[in-house]
Structure formats: C-alpha cells, structure tokens
Design an enzyme around this catalytic site. Sequence first.
Site, PDB file in Angstrom:
ATOM      1  N   LYS A  35      15.798   1.542   9.369  1.00 13.59           N
ATOM      2  CA  LYS A  35      14.707   1.323  10.332  1.00 13.59           C
ATOM      3  C   LYS A  35      13.525   0.630   9.647  1.00 13.59           C
ATOM      4  CE  LYS A  35      13.243   6.022   9.274  1.00 13.59           C
ATOM      5  NZ  LYS A  35      13.289   7.420   9.714  1.00 13.59           N
ATOM      6  N   TYR A 256     -16.678  -4.121  -4.284  1.00 17.26           N
ATOM      7  CA  TYR A 256     -17.395  -3.586  -3.118  1.00 17.26           C
ATOM      8  C   TYR A 256     -17.937  -2.196  -3.401  1.00 17.26           C
ATOM      9  CZ  TYR A 256     -15.479  -7.300  -0.125  1.00 17.26           C
ATOM     10  OH  TYR A 256     -15.174  -8.492   0.448  1.00 17.26           O
TER      11      TYR A 256
HETATM   12  C1  LIG Z   1      13.991   8.147   8.680  1.00 14.29           C
HETATM   13  C2  LIG Z   1      15.002   9.159   9.020  1.00 14.29           C
HETATM   14  C3  LIG Z   1      16.012   9.495   8.102  1.00 14.29           C
HETATM   15  C4  LIG Z   1      16.043   8.972   6.671  1.00 14.29           C
HETATM   16  O1  LIG Z   1      15.119   9.706   5.905  1.00 14.29           O
HETATM   17  P1  LIG Z   1      14.937   9.441   4.327  1.00 14.29           P
HETATM   18  O2  LIG Z   1      13.968  10.472   3.912  1.00 14.29           O
HETATM   19  O3  LIG Z   1      14.376   8.059   4.220  1.00 14.29           O
HETATM   20  O4  LIG Z   1      16.273   9.553   3.723  1.00 14.29           O
HETATM   21  C5  LIG Z   1      17.005  10.353   8.528  1.00 14.29           C
HETATM   22  N1  LIG Z   1      16.995  10.877   9.785  1.00 14.29           N
HETATM   23  C6  LIG Z   1      16.029  10.609  10.675  1.00 14.29           C
HETATM   24  C7  LIG Z   1      16.077  11.228  12.026  1.00 14.29           C
HETATM   25  C8  LIG Z   1      14.995   9.754  10.324  1.00 14.29           C
HETATM   26  O5  LIG Z   1      14.016   9.502  11.212  1.00 14.29           O
END
Ligand SMILES: *Cc1c(COP(=O)(O)O)cnc(C)c1O
Length: 366
Positions: A35, A256
């Site tokens: 994702k 800054y």
């Molecule tokens: C993002 C996600 C994962 C993967 O998690 P990691 O900590 O990156 O391994 C697995 N399951 C769900 C439902 C997620 O949203």
Amino acid sequence: MTRTAYAVIHLKSIRHNVQQVRLAAPNSKIMAVIKANAYGHGLLRVAQALNDLVDGFAVARVQEGVRLRKAGFQQRIVVLEGFTEREELQDLLHYDLEASLHSPHQLEILTNQIEPKQLDVWVKLDTGMNRLGFKAHEVNHVFEQLTACNGVKKPLNFMTHFANADDKNDPKTVQQIELFNQLTTNYDGEKSMANSAGILAWQDSLTDWVRAGIMLFGISPFADSTGEQLGLRPLMSLHSRLIAVRDVAAGETVGYSGTWTSPNTTKLGVVAIGYGDGYPRYARSGTPVLINGERVPLVGRVSMDMITVDLGVNSTTKAGDNVTLWGEELPVEEIALYSNTIPYTLVCGITPRVEIVELERTHTRS
Ligand SMILES: *Cc1c(COP(=O)(O)O)cnc(C)c1O
C-alpha cells in the site's frame, strides 16, 4: 544533469527480505503489503520485483488494486480497507480483487448487489485494535448474513490486525490471537493475522497467510532494533549533495528561529534536502548525516529545501560532495528516533521532487 536529492531503490534486497519472511513463517503464504506506493518505494516497481517471490499482494485502497491489475499482475490482491461505495464494489468484482469486509454498511451494499459475480471477502474481526472490523458479539449475526448472501464467495476468509505486536511484552497480542482463533475455529476459510511484527515476534500468530509490509523494505517494525539487526536489508537509501560550505564564528546562530548556536568556530555544510523532499522537519539538532563516510550532526531547523550540518573546523568536505541521509550505513530507524517518528513515515513521505534511481532489477516479468 547532476542529481540533487535522490533515493536509490536497491531492488535486489527484496528477494533477501522475502527469504527472511519465509524463514520466520515457513508454513504460511506471503501477502506482500504494498500500500501507499509500496511504502514510498514505487508500487509497480516493487510489485514487479516481488512478482514470483510472494503468493499475493495487499493494498489499502481499491484504486491501488486496480492499478496493479491494469499493469498485468495476476496474483490474488486483497484490498485492506475494502469498499464503501457501490462503484468500488463494482471495481472489485470487475478487476477480480478481494476485499476486507468490516462493516454493516458494506454488508448492505453487498446484499443489494445484483451483479452475478461473487466477491472474495476477508471478514475483518476486531480483536482489540478498535479500528476496523466486527466485534466478537456481532460475529454470529454477521456470519449468518454472509452465509445467506449470494454475492459473497464461500468459504469466507478471516483476518484481524494487531494493535501492539511491536511490543514483545504486551499480553494484548496473545489475547488478540486467542480471540481470533476462538471466533474462527469452526470455519474453513483462510485465516490471516500477522503483520511484520507478528511474523518476527509472535509465532502463534502465523496462520495460512502472513501480511508482510515494512520488513519487505528491510526496515524493523520494532523501535529497539534496526532492520539490519534482524537480518534484513534496507531497500531505500536517500542522498543529496552539499551545496555550500561556510565558516561560522562561535556564538552565531544557524537557521530559522536561531535554534542552534555554534559553540565554537566551525565549518557549516549546507545540504540540498529538506521537508520539501520528505526529510523530516522534526529531525532535531544532532541527527546524524553521512558525508564522505563520516557522521556529522544536523544543526538548526530543517527547512523546505535545505539542512545545515556542523562539519567541524578541520573538515576538508567541499561543495558538491555526496551526502547520505539514510541507507545501509545510516539506518532510517535511527533517523526516525531522532525525529520522534517511526521509519514508516519517513519512507512513505518521500515527495515527487526526489529522483528515484532504481538499482539492480533482477526480476523482469515475462
Ligand atoms: C499495513 C498493514 C499491514 C502491514 O504491516 P507492517 O507493519 O508494515 O508489516 C498488515 N495488515 C494490515 C491490515 C495493514 O493495514
């Protein structure tokens, strides 16, 4: 044209990281979670590198799944947020995507669906995360409804998500595992619990499918270790160049709001990277930056296009020299600690201004 800010994606390392997932979960199928543009590494690039290495993909949104299908990927693809609109359901069916089913709203859309196709669903059970999913007391009713619903393929699959699996001492994860097993024990479908932290720390969470995300990118899910310490290899390194070296006298402030005052006469380096590239604005003075093999401290505020580093009075570093912000010799996990965040946000946050340099593509799709 010379490069300024660029991220190198070491694609070859992903094979090694997948092997580490296989070692930790030898009896599970691997759903690669890609994702958010594969955690900032590039969705299609990473999917291609993983093509023959994993058993399926997971993404958050329908559009991400559609993008994978349109690019020709034929694996199973699970959409972790499922759908909220009828059109999204139609896309899921049309592109043969599987969906997380977590709400009565979705059930209603499914029940009123007239398409002849059946949707592959992963019933999401809320075992303690309190984000998405059905609660234990709702489960019987939901299973009955789904069993009666013609738009849903049987057997149903099941998943849950951990709230705190990265804390190896938190008994909550054990409770989540037990509740999930108890709720699904009478059902045949496929089951999935573990994210990266589950894969690495919670043996009992390894079921039919594991959902590996961050560890595929060579990054640790735990705050107290780096990917390298877990036997992983980081995929991304972030680089830029020094664009100026200046003399600063003792007592002068830098940047800054003048948050840093030079204690002595020193040489200050200006690096072309800033929050406009995704370098974290909250990186504090002292955050290490790698120049010519040496760590020097960031000083003063991170600005949109630049950061400043204290090179030391005897430095021979000059404008044009290469700078590494994170990578193999400077773990992104460390930069996250200095910035009060988690490494997930750093790799996800690389902006389009950063040039992507892809290294060592070993896998081409046939
Ligand atoms: C993002 C996600 C994962 C993967 O998690 P990691 O900590 O990156 O391994 C697995 N399951 C769900 C439902 C997620 O949203």
